[in-house]
Design an enzyme around this catalytic site. Structure first.
Site, short mmCIF file in Angstrom:
data_model
loop_
_atom_site.label_atom_id
_atom_site.label_comp_id
_atom_site.label_asym_id
_atom_site.label_seq_id
_atom_site.Cartn_x
_atom_site.Cartn_y
_atom_site.Cartn_z
CG HIS A 1 20.15 52.80 34.30
ND1 HIS A 1 19.65 51.75 35.03
CD2 HIS A 1 18.87 53.15 33.73
CE1 HIS A 1 18.25 51.71 34.88
NE2 HIS A 1 17.92 52.30 33.74
CE LYS B 1 6.82 51.36 34.75
NZ LYS B 1 8.29 51.75 34.35
NE ARG C 1 17.08 50.69 26.39
CZ ARG C 1 16.53 49.75 27.11
NH1 ARG C 1 17.12 48.50 27.18
NH2 ARG C 1 15.18 49.68 27.04
CB SER D 1 15.40 47.95 35.36
OG SER D 1 16.41 48.99 35.46
#
Lengths: 164, 164, 164, 164, 164, 164
Positions: free
Chosen positions: C19, C43, C92, C130
């Protein structure tokens, strides 16, 4: 509802067991399946259009509601000509999925009344493509489990001629 | 911050509504957008470099902060030459995503000060590519919703000439 | 042209070197980069929204044109509120590319004046997420090369507390 | 268990740091690694088969359990010939994953006793391919971080000759 | 070269014919294959860790160089502990390829001396996953061709107990 | 040929314009289209099974050859029960393509007489999913172009109730 005709386009250079499996499955679903062999001069096919049609006719001769035609115009035009409401395409996990999408999208743009439907070949043919078959045949590998005997013979003759 | 210039490389053989949509969007974000037409002799484009530049200039003439150039050297060199800090690429769900990644990676290796940013064309152009347009035009299909009238005319002229 | 503001949304639970690398790159391109931390109650993030904002502020404190905010409404509304014309997303090779596309498409449907642009993190962070960082930290693995020391410390504290 | 020999096929036109990294990794796992250079006449390689073999021998000379051979027959036949039980392939996030699958599937069909195993090159070589290297070299870009000095020299000589 | 040991990690909830096929293939290549069952408390597996280990031991009892262990720490630590130089993963055309890449990348970051190698299960198991098997069993479908009889029995018992 | 019935399974939580577009297209191809709403207790749908069926009936009431049913058993069993020879699935460029493949493969394993065919929704619905619609509705965004007015109203009522 009126007859449901599906057109199955491709280069079929040459037809493999994967193609034949798909034609069999489609012939059980639709009233008529029209295999449409693209002339595809740009790709310089190994077999001529008449040869590719002859091989397809040989391997599908036992299915009563299948016929084989050649074409060298826009697919949607050919589909309209033969009253096909469905464009049939095989969808392999290892095929060019993106290309399939682009093709279906552009064909819908050209004629929104014709739907592209995708059907999955049997799992044992997931890894099969005409180009792989040609390459194995060129190197004298065993292709007997991948194509019909008449196709195997045609490929052998081709590569024997080429060697001389 | 100094002027933000984006370079938008491609073969543009020919420019489609998908490209033009992207150029419009980019022109609202960046101070200047430079459309860089690759000579790409290896790919044997249908239109010559000057023809492709002329068509791009025609379809972008109403956007004041866009200019069109040709190039036949490394993209990052051309980017440095025109002071572009951004390489702009379109990203379609059906485009060659992997190739885009490889290109962005290698360009960063060649010059880490220039960033590749990807922008998405409008959804109606997701299925559009220059090669599809050429193929439809070659088969005399209707491309009026896919490209600018000047491009349509150029393709028609090309395939009429070819027929004779 | 008026100031070019980019909003960079995410859960950042916690912020990783991937990030931060993206924020650095963006800060060199745009006049202002606003990191927008989603509350994301559904979440059940490991760190609270204030904690995640504090960590982001710590790791970006040396970049003068970056600020950190939280949000719990529609992203395009928050973007309009802060006058951002760009939604920034990392891309990505191994990220959920399809999800990115869906998100960009739906955000454009909600507001066609805001563009989603994708930027690539440095290659050494291609495999970083993450959730991977949390998993390694939970199992007491070494995360010193993956996150900033303040984040490393926060994760250690969290899992030590949890053990008791 | 008997010796574990892996065959690593490819065109290697030319060998890059990505290939060499994979060969190093494989040499630590398997008793012997045989790099098999495909003649690939159809693809019209830039370097001849002897040239490509010579470059590979040069860049792998320090690894004692690696050898380089050429081949122009079916890969599984060559594998049997050299008693390889493993076909080794590199798997890059940005490589043609689908093609790899098709290849592994068809090779298993041809010989079920030989397994294809995929190994990942180091992340810094994820974006590297022989064709990218050739393109950069053609445009006089810096390839010193992408290939061995002997390969760099060979490419320079090639493109200098071509210019005259 | 010293013994080549491969560790094959997974949740195996429950083991399917796809897993067993992979274990068989690996046992012919490597000196020892260690099946490592992840505790995976977060995922709330249907079968307990001891149950999953017992089922794996039952279906692999005829392969002499395979053993089954459980683990609840970092995979690379467990790999080092059992002297495995290879992490083995199955690679299905329809598996989560991106996740595999991320995992291999992060594991290499944690220990560069251990290589992740991917092996392809037999084509008839391409579409098989533990979650599919659980779902079919839950709905009383026939899973006899997908798992070993002892696994089939265990699933039946589980869903019968659940119903009461 | 006997009547061609297609079953179109899904959770439809709630039905979107993308689903309705697909049902319209299918209704023009097949004699009967049966929309089969999965109970899907595990996923904890926002709307109950009766609610989801009612919404589907409302949005398809003008298509004469469509009917709506619920099911909580194996899809292939339900298909046999209603004499469907086709399982219909939508295929979006941005959908979970791999999951579709796995599903089609496993369903063929369970009953080889039923074919899964994939149809593409209109391009403007490529980015549309039920979960996106729920998320936007939850955050009080405008969903009027994404779902039928009766669905929009149902979602509004749901989130108003939830707030109190």
């Amino acid at each position: 509802m009126s007859e449901l005709i599906a057109i199955y386009p491709g280069t079929f250079d040459p037809v493999t067991h994967g193609h034949t499996d798909l034609i069999h499955r489609a012939s059980r679903l639709f009233d008529h399946v029209i295999v449409a062999v693209a002339a595809n001069a740009a790709k310089q096919p190994l077999f001529s259009l008449p040869q590719r049609k002859t091989l397809l006719e040989a391997v599908t001769q036992d299915i009563h509601n299948v016929s084989v035609i050649g074409f060298d115009n826009l697919l949607v035009e050919k589909a309209r000509e033969v009253h096909a409401r469905i464009i049939l395409r095989g969808l392999r996990a290892v095929s060019d999925f993106e290309y399939e999408f682009q093709l279906a999208g552009i064909n819908r743009k050209l004629d929104d009344q014709i739907e592209t439907v995708h059907l999955m070949p049997a799992e044992q043919y997931t890894y099969l493509s005409s180009s792989m078959v040609r390459e194995i045949a060129r190197l004298r590998g065993d292709i007997s489990g991948l194509v019909h005997p008449v196709v195997e013979q045609a490929l052998k003759s081709y590569y024997e001629r080429e060697q001389h």
